[in-house]
Design a protein around this motif. Structure first.
Motif, PDB file in Angstrom:
ATOM      1  N   LEU A 131      17.362  58.879 -10.276  1.00 49.61           N
ATOM      2  CA  LEU A 131      18.501  57.942  -9.767  1.00 49.61           C
ATOM      3  C   LEU A 131      18.042  56.494  -9.658  1.00 49.61           C
ATOM      4  CD1 LEU A 131      20.783  59.827  -7.480  1.00 49.61           C
ATOM      5  CD2 LEU A 131      21.345  58.617  -9.641  1.00 49.61           C
ATOM      6  N   GLY A 132      18.858  55.631  -9.683  1.00 45.90           N
ATOM      7  CA  GLY A 132      18.350  54.383  -9.264  1.00 45.90           C
ATOM      8  C   GLY A 132      17.269  53.635 -10.056  1.00 45.90           C
ATOM      9  N   ARG A 133      16.850  54.252 -10.991  1.00 44.72           N
ATOM     10  CA  ARG A 133      15.810  53.551 -11.928  1.00 44.72           C
ATOM     11  C   ARG A 133      16.290  52.824 -13.164  1.00 44.72           C
ATOM     12  NH1 ARG A 133      10.179  55.761 -10.527  1.00 44.72           N
ATOM     13  NH2 ARG A 133      10.886  57.211  -8.915  1.00 44.72           N
ATOM     14  N   LYS A 134      15.797  51.585 -13.278  1.00 47.01           N
ATOM     15  CA  LYS A 134      16.182  50.796 -14.313  1.00 47.01           C
ATOM     16  C   LYS A 134      15.660  51.308 -15.556  1.00 47.01           C
ATOM     17  CE  LYS A 134      18.818  47.240 -12.799  1.00 47.01           C
ATOM     18  NZ  LYS A 134      19.063  47.854 -11.492  1.00 47.01           N
ATOM     19  N   THR A 135      14.409  51.672 -15.651  1.00 48.66           N
ATOM     20  CA  THR A 135      13.703  52.208 -16.746  1.00 48.66           C
ATOM     21  C   THR A 135      13.225  53.679 -16.399  1.00 48.66           C
ATOM     22  OG1 THR A 135      11.607  51.052 -16.330  1.00 48.66           O
ATOM     23  CG2 THR A 135      12.982  50.058 -17.776  1.00 48.66           C
ATOM     24  N   VAL A 136      13.232  54.569 -17.495  1.00 47.28           N
ATOM     25  CA  VAL A 136      12.639  56.061 -17.015  1.00 47.28           C
ATOM     26  C   VAL A 136      11.596  56.150 -18.210  1.00 47.28           C
ATOM     27  CG1 VAL A 136      13.878  58.201 -17.239  1.00 47.28           C
ATOM     28  CG2 VAL A 136      15.337  56.433 -16.805  1.00 47.28           C
ATOM     29  N   THR A 137      10.661  56.815 -17.625  1.00 48.77           N
ATOM     30  CA  THR A 137       9.445  56.822 -18.298  1.00 48.77           C
ATOM     31  C   THR A 137       9.732  58.130 -19.386  1.00 48.77           C
ATOM     32  OG1 THR A 137       8.370  58.402 -16.693  1.00 48.77           O
ATOM     33  CG2 THR A 137       7.863  55.960 -16.830  1.00 48.77           C
ATOM     34  N   LYS A 138       8.785  58.328 -20.393  1.00 50.24           N
ATOM     35  CA  LYS A 138       8.641  59.301 -21.421  1.00 50.24           C
ATOM     36  C   LYS A 138       8.494  60.654 -20.590  1.00 50.24           C
ATOM     37  CE  LYS A 138       8.232  58.067 -25.929  1.00 50.24           C
ATOM     38  NZ  LYS A 138       7.851  56.569 -26.024  1.00 50.24           N
ATOM     39  N   LYS A 139       7.526  60.403 -19.545  1.00 50.34           N
ATOM     40  CA  LYS A 139       7.267  61.657 -18.834  1.00 50.34           C
ATOM     41  C   LYS A 139       8.424  62.310 -18.095  1.00 50.34           C
ATOM     42  CE  LYS A 139       3.477  62.688 -15.399  1.00 50.34           C
ATOM     43  NZ  LYS A 139       4.050  62.513 -14.272  1.00 50.34           N
ATOM     44  N   MET A 140       9.242  61.434 -17.343  1.00 47.61           N
ATOM     45  CA  MET A 140      10.315  61.827 -16.669  1.00 47.61           C
ATOM     46  C   MET A 140      11.241  62.469 -17.243  1.00 47.61           C
ATOM     47  SD  MET A 140      10.869  58.827 -14.042  1.00 47.61           S
ATOM     48  CE  MET A 140      12.094  59.668 -12.951  1.00 47.61           C
ATOM     49  N   LEU A 141      11.267  61.850 -18.990  1.00 49.93           N
ATOM     50  CA  LEU A 141      12.349  62.646 -19.713  1.00 49.93           C
ATOM     51  C   LEU A 141      12.127  63.968 -19.955  1.00 49.93           C
ATOM     52  CD1 LEU A 141      13.246  59.417 -21.809  1.00 49.93           C
ATOM     53  CD2 LEU A 141      14.692  60.514 -20.377  1.00 49.93           C
ATOM     54  N   ALA A 142      10.664  64.084 -20.313  1.00 52.28           N
ATOM     55  CA  ALA A 142      10.336  65.313 -20.726  1.00 52.28           C
ATOM     56  C   ALA A 142      10.178  66.370 -19.465  1.00 52.28           C
ATOM     57  CB  ALA A 142       8.878  65.020 -21.168  1.00 52.28           C
ATOM     58  N   GLU A 143       9.911  66.111 -18.297  1.00 58.09           N
ATOM     59  CA  GLU A 143       9.837  66.920 -17.254  1.00 58.09           C
ATOM     60  C   GLU A 143      11.086  66.914 -16.584  1.00 58.09           C
ATOM     61  OE1 GLU A 143       6.783  65.121 -14.463  1.00 58.09           O
ATOM     62  OE2 GLU A 143       5.142  66.002 -15.531  1.00 58.09           O
ATOM     63  N   ALA A 144      12.029  66.184 -16.449  1.00 64.12           N
ATOM     64  CA  ALA A 144      13.384  66.333 -15.692  1.00 64.12           C
ATOM     65  C   ALA A 144      14.378  66.030 -16.851  1.00 64.12           C
ATOM     66  CB  ALA A 144      13.304  65.657 -14.566  1.00 64.12           C
ATOM     67  N   PRO A 145      14.516  66.693 -17.842  1.00 66.30           N
ATOM     68  CA  PRO A 145      15.382  66.549 -18.801  1.00 66.30           C
ATOM     69  C   PRO A 145      16.921  66.692 -18.273  1.00 66.30           C
ATOM     70  CG  PRO A 145      14.635  68.511 -19.446  1.00 66.30           C
ATOM     71  CD  PRO A 145      13.703  68.153 -18.348  1.00 66.30           C
ATOM     72  N   ALA A 146      17.706  65.526 -18.511  1.00 66.39           N
ATOM     73  CA  ALA A 146      19.047  65.440 -17.811  1.00 66.39           C
ATOM     74  C   ALA A 146      20.172  66.162 -18.876  1.00 66.39           C
ATOM     75  CB  ALA A 146      19.548  64.475 -17.571  1.00 66.39           C
ATOM     76  N   PHE A 147      21.364  66.662 -18.301  1.00 69.75           N
ATOM     77  CA  PHE A 147      22.190  67.088 -19.069  1.00 69.75           C
ATOM     78  C   PHE A 147      23.679  67.149 -18.456  1.00 69.75           C
ATOM     79  CE2 PHE A 147      23.634  71.514 -17.461  1.00 69.75           C
ATOM     80  CZ  PHE A 147      22.440  71.727 -16.438  1.00 69.75           C
ATOM     81  N   VAL A 148      24.836  67.231 -19.006  1.00 74.68           N
ATOM     82  CA  VAL A 148      25.990  67.073 -18.322  1.00 74.68           C
ATOM     83  C   VAL A 148      26.812  68.289 -18.520  1.00 74.68           C
ATOM     84  CG1 VAL A 148      28.228  66.174 -18.390  1.00 74.68           C
ATOM     85  CG2 VAL A 148      26.525  64.682 -18.440  1.00 74.68           C
ATOM     86  N   ARG A 149      27.406  68.863 -17.459  1.00 71.77           N
ATOM     87  CA  ARG A 149      28.038  70.124 -17.510  1.00 71.77           C
ATOM     88  C   ARG A 149      29.604  69.586 -17.208  1.00 71.77           C
ATOM     89  NH1 ARG A 149      25.254  74.650 -14.528  1.00 71.77           N
ATOM     90  NH2 ARG A 149      24.325  74.847 -16.617  1.00 71.77           N
ATOM     91  N   ALA A 150      30.217  69.640 -18.347  1.00 73.22           N
ATOM     92  CA  ALA A 150      31.733  69.096 -18.267  1.00 73.22           C
ATOM     93  C   ALA A 150      32.704  69.919 -17.685  1.00 73.22           C
ATOM     94  CB  ALA A 150      32.017  68.934 -19.835  1.00 73.22           C
ATOM     95  N   TYR A 151      33.389  69.026 -16.871  1.00 75.19           N
ATOM     96  CA  TYR A 151      34.696  69.482 -15.865  1.00 75.19           C
ATOM     97  C   TYR A 151      35.871  69.403 -16.669  1.00 75.19           C
ATOM     98  CZ  TYR A 151      31.482  69.601 -11.799  1.00 75.19           C
ATOM     99  OH  TYR A 151      30.628  69.880 -11.020  1.00 75.19           O
TER     100      TYR A 151
END
Ligand SMILES: [Zn+2]
Ligand SMILES: [Zn+2]
Lengths: 333, 534
Positions: free
Chosen positions: B302-322
């Motif tokens: 959260l609150g990061r302007k840019t996201v590193t490749k490492k973060m994308l790989a280690e903490a992949p985000a997804f959305v659980r739709a409501y």
């Protein structure tokens, strides 16, 4: 050669004038007191003997219930006290307020007491007296304090009244001086309706009327029906603005007449909806212009925000010092 | 009606707002002003009130410098200390050059705004000084507030929008909705308000649509014939909006968070708007089946302007739709929940499954049954349940009776702070990560958990000060502190753990309260915590 004004001894409790053996506005009971005006922090009760204007003495009698052992002194009349020639000249602060002019061995010292320079229909205007030492107040001694035109401020109360016929305008005003001045200004603006007052304002308003200040029809607000008070101006002490008493009024527009209203935070602290910047004290420009006009050799500052005024004097190469009197709270002015 | 065009009437409005306490009276003042003013002046005034004005070349520092050039700096400093507010101090203190009279003619607000907008940095000082010279104190105050951005006069953006709605008899939620696609001075809003045009639409740009929110259920019971239950996931509520090749992710407050989650944004290429929970892959919530990491894992992104490749790989985000708001250009918000749910299922099926799934409906026979399921959710580390009226439209804000959140009550324990460590990101200058412990039967303090959330900035400063003043040992970045500060810790559940000396581990521990009133000896015992294990 003696230091200028060394015959005057400032104490935390007042100014002691040694060769006359008297005190100016002492905050403790003294055998002999010269009192500049009737506000509580200047005119205490219990002195052995008091020298003041007849109006100030009458105010003290009204406030404390007994007429002090006193010498009434008309403005301009010279009285000798010990070795000092003392005369009173108008300070323009409230009815009867005076500066104390003291001559001793060729030196003249003037203690202003509280004063202001702008016109006040309830008292005589300040009179500048050239002197060696000018002892000034500094209640509004910061350049943020510049009181606007009084009439414009009073007009705000009338505008609010006319815009809200179902409400009343409740004006908090110090019981001595401010209340009567606001009422007198309202009259001058053509407001002839009865003005309602809080019980605590009654005696001093009556005294002002007795002393020749015409305040027009005044009615006690206490116990009056809400309907009667709609569309009326009601004047009360600042302390009554938000207390139980004001809850019985018809949806009051809370106003307060004070120099402190210049600062938004001060007005908000008092829950004021309609701040009226009306003061009986000199504002920054009046303080500094008066010093330049009188051009004393030295300026002594009694109470208020003395730091800024001392700094200003320093930048103008005017010798100045603070007297640091105690017990002079900021008046509700 | 009086026509308000200039800085004078805007200043007058601010003065009145400052001294008005009642919300309704404030709304009326603003509404009267908006009705009585012409375009574009009122639009600029509205933008100032909602905090949507920003002039790059005028900052508070410029005002300060200008004032120091004009008045004695010592007197300025004393005045500022006395008055507090900078804009107010300057407005009262400013001295026009001798002979310069306060202007009798009013200056148009639009003219001032236009000038300020097009000012280069070099011309800004002279332009501001000129305005300060010709305005009176109250107008100066308004100008400085306007020019430097933050009004801070107790008027929220929401209140200003409510006033706009009231002024022109519009629905405030409708105002909120169209707001995000418009820019000051909002001519479309006033055209709409005064009936010259229909409600502005944003068919070609992905604008924020206000969220539907839930009330806490508290002691209420609902009939499951009327309500459907879903799990409540502990992530960030987001809205995804895609139109014509442009995707945006909005947080609940309407902030654009697309930049922090490029992985999710890139995967959302279907024309439409959905509402869901943004989560990070993991097993903390609901185990393997739940598939979501803890909120803390998400917080790192959260609150990061840019996201590193490492973060994308280690903490992949997804959305659980409501929920679904738009399918293509079709607005589905007036359909009942059941119909929207069907549309949502069809819509999500068209999205990549590694980035999007649907929050499952929780089957229960009756309310008591649901209550047991909810209790078990503690083990699964799920935050709780949502109850949604089956026939509910998707309406902005919190409407009574439509959606409820039914969170599990947290468990509480009083623990003693033992170690502290610096935080990351915004909190990196503070000791904001705390290890806390409870007492063994032998009177020894053993760590039972670690927390770095739940406190306000003020509390953070208080704890940081405590750590700095009470350090007894340092181990690299970790400080051991005097064992005297009691923290009330809230947590969702507690389990046996062989990895911890205390033999127990908390799930979702967070600081609930600072117990400065409680002596450390009276903190809880490990045995008390063990008794909470279900
Ligand atoms: Zn006085
Ligand atoms: Zn005084």
């Amino acid at each position: 050669m003696a230091t200028l004004g060394d015959w005057i001894k400032p104490h935390p409790t007042g100014i002691y004038v040694e060769p006359g053996d008297f005190w100016i506005d002492p905050s403790e009971a003294q055998p002999m007191a010269v009192v500049t005006h009737g506000h509580a922090d200047h005119a205490r009760s219990g002195h052995g003997h008091v020298l003041a204007t007849p109006e100030t003495l009458a105010i003290m009698e009204t406030r404390y219930g007994t007429y002090p052992a006193a010498t009434p002194a008309e403005m301009g009349e010279v009285q000798r006290i010990g070795e000092v020639d003392v005369s009173l000249v108008p300070a323009g602060h409230v009815l009867g307020s005076a500066q104390i002019v003291m001559d001793y061995r060729g030196e003249r010292i003037v203690a202003s007491g509280d004063y202001k320079r702008r016109p006040d229909p309830t008292c005589a205007p300040f009179q500048p007296v050239p002197c060696d030492v000018f002892i000034t107040e500094a209640t509004f001694g910061l350049p943020v304090f510049r009181h606007p035109d009084t009439e414009e401020e009073v007009r705000k109360a009338l505008d609010a009244l006319h815009a809200n016929p179902e409400r009343c305008v409740l004006v908090g005003a110090y019981a001595l001086g401010k209340a009567q001045r606001v009422i007198r200004h309202l009259r001058d603006l053509g407001h002839d309706d009865p003005i309602y007052i809080h019980g605590a304002q009654e005696r001093l308003c009556t005294l002002y009327q007795d002393l020749g200040v015409n305040l027009g029809p005044l009615v006690l607000a206490t116990g009056k029906k809400k309907d009667e008070l709609k569309g009326r101006i009601i004047v009360c002490p600042p302390g009554a603005l938000n207390d139980r008493w004001s809850r019985r009024l018809p949806d009051p527009i809370t106003a307060m007449a004070s120099g402190w209203m210049r600062i938004r935070q001060r007005a908000r602290q008092r829950n004021v909806e309609l701040p009226l910047i009306i003061s009986d004290h000199a504002d920054w420009d009046e303080l500094t212009e008066t010093i330049l006009e009188i051009a004393p050799k030295e300026v002594w500052v009694t109470h208020g925000r003395e730091d800024a005024l001392l700094h200003w004097c320093m930048t103008r190469q005017i010798r100045a010092r603070a007297l640091s009197l105690v017990g002079r709270e900021d008046e509700d002015d | 009606m009086r026509i308000h065009v200039g800085v004078k009437s805007f200043a007058d409005l601010l003065e009145r707002l400052v001294y008005t306490r009642s919300r309704n009276a404030k709304i009326k003042l603003i509404a009267d002003y908006l009705r009585g003013s012409p375009d574009p002046d009122r639009g600029w005034a509205l933008a100032a009130l909602t905090g949507d004005l920003d002039f790059r070349s005028v900052k508070a520092g410029l005002i300060k410098t200008l004032t120091e050039q004009r008045v004695d700096p010592v007197l300025f400093k004393m005045s500022r200390a006395y008055v507090g507010d900078m804009a107010e101090t300057v407005s009262l203190l400013w001295e026009p050059p001798p002979g310069e009279q306060a202007q009798v003619e009013d200056v148009r607000l639009a003219e001032v705004v236009d000038r300020l907008m097009h000012l280069g940095r070099a011309e800004a000082p002279a332009a501001m000084a000129h305005y300060l010279d010709v305005l009176n104190p109250s107008e100066r105050f308004a100008l400085i507030k306007l020019a430097t951005g933050a009004l801070r006069i107790g008027v929220s953006a929401r209140l200003a929008k409510t006033a706009l709605a009231q002024a022109f008899d519009l629905d405030v939620d409708a105002v909120e909705e169209v707001w995000h696609g418009l820019a000051p001075p909002y001519p479309e809003l006033f055209d709409w308000g005064e009936g010259r045009t229909a409600q502005p639409t944003h068919e070609d740009i992905p604008v924020f649509r206000p969220f539907m929110l839930a009330h806490p259920l508290e002691d209420l019971q609902v009939d499951l014939a009327d309500y459907v239950a879903e799990w409540k996931w502990d992530g960030i509520r987001v809205q995804l909006n895609h139109v014509k090749g442009d995707t945006k992710l909005f947080s609940r407050t309407g902030d654009d968070v697309t930049g922090s989650f490029p992985d999710v944004a890139e995967a959302f290429t279907e024309h439409g708007v959905i509402d869901g929970e943004l989560l990070v892959r993991g097993e903390a919530q609901g185990g393997v089946e739940g598939g979501a990491a803890s909120f803390n894992a998400l917080q790192q992104r959260l609150g990061r302007k840019t996201v590193t490749k490492k973060m994308l790989a280690e903490a992949p985000a997804f959305v659980r739709a409501y929920d679904i708001l738009f399918d293509g250009a079709e607005d589905l918000r007036d359909l009942p929940w059941t119909a929207r749910r069907e549309r949502l299922e069809a819509f999500v099926a068209r999205l990549p499954s590694d980035r999007f799934d649907i929050s499952a409906v929780v089957a229960a026979d009756h309310f008591e049954h649901l209550s047991t399921i909810r209790e078990r959710a503690r083990d699964a580390a799920i935050e709780g349940l949502m109850l949604k009226r089956r026939d509910s439209r998707y309406v902005a804000g919190r409407k009574t009776g439509l959606w409820y959140k039914w969170k599990r009550d947290p468990l509480l324990a009083d623990c003693v702070m033992m170690y502290a460590q610096r935080g990351s990101g915004r909190r990196s200058s503070f000791f904001s990560d705390y290890t806390f412990g409870c007492w063994t039967e032998e009177g020894e303090l053993v760590p039972v958990g670690k927390a770095y959330s739940g406190i306000t900035d003020e509390e953070l400063r208080q704890l940081d000060k405590f750590v700095r003043g009470n350090t007894i040992a340092r181990f690299g970045p970790v400080r051991e502190v005097e064992k005297s500060f009691v923290l009330e810790i809230a947590f969702d559940s507690i389990h046996h753990s062989t990895r911890h000396k205390s033999g127990i581990a908390m799930r979702f521990p967070r600081i609930h309260r600072l117990r400065t009133d409680k002596p450390a000896e009276e903190a809880d015992k490990v045995a008390t915590l063990e008794a909470m294990i279900v």
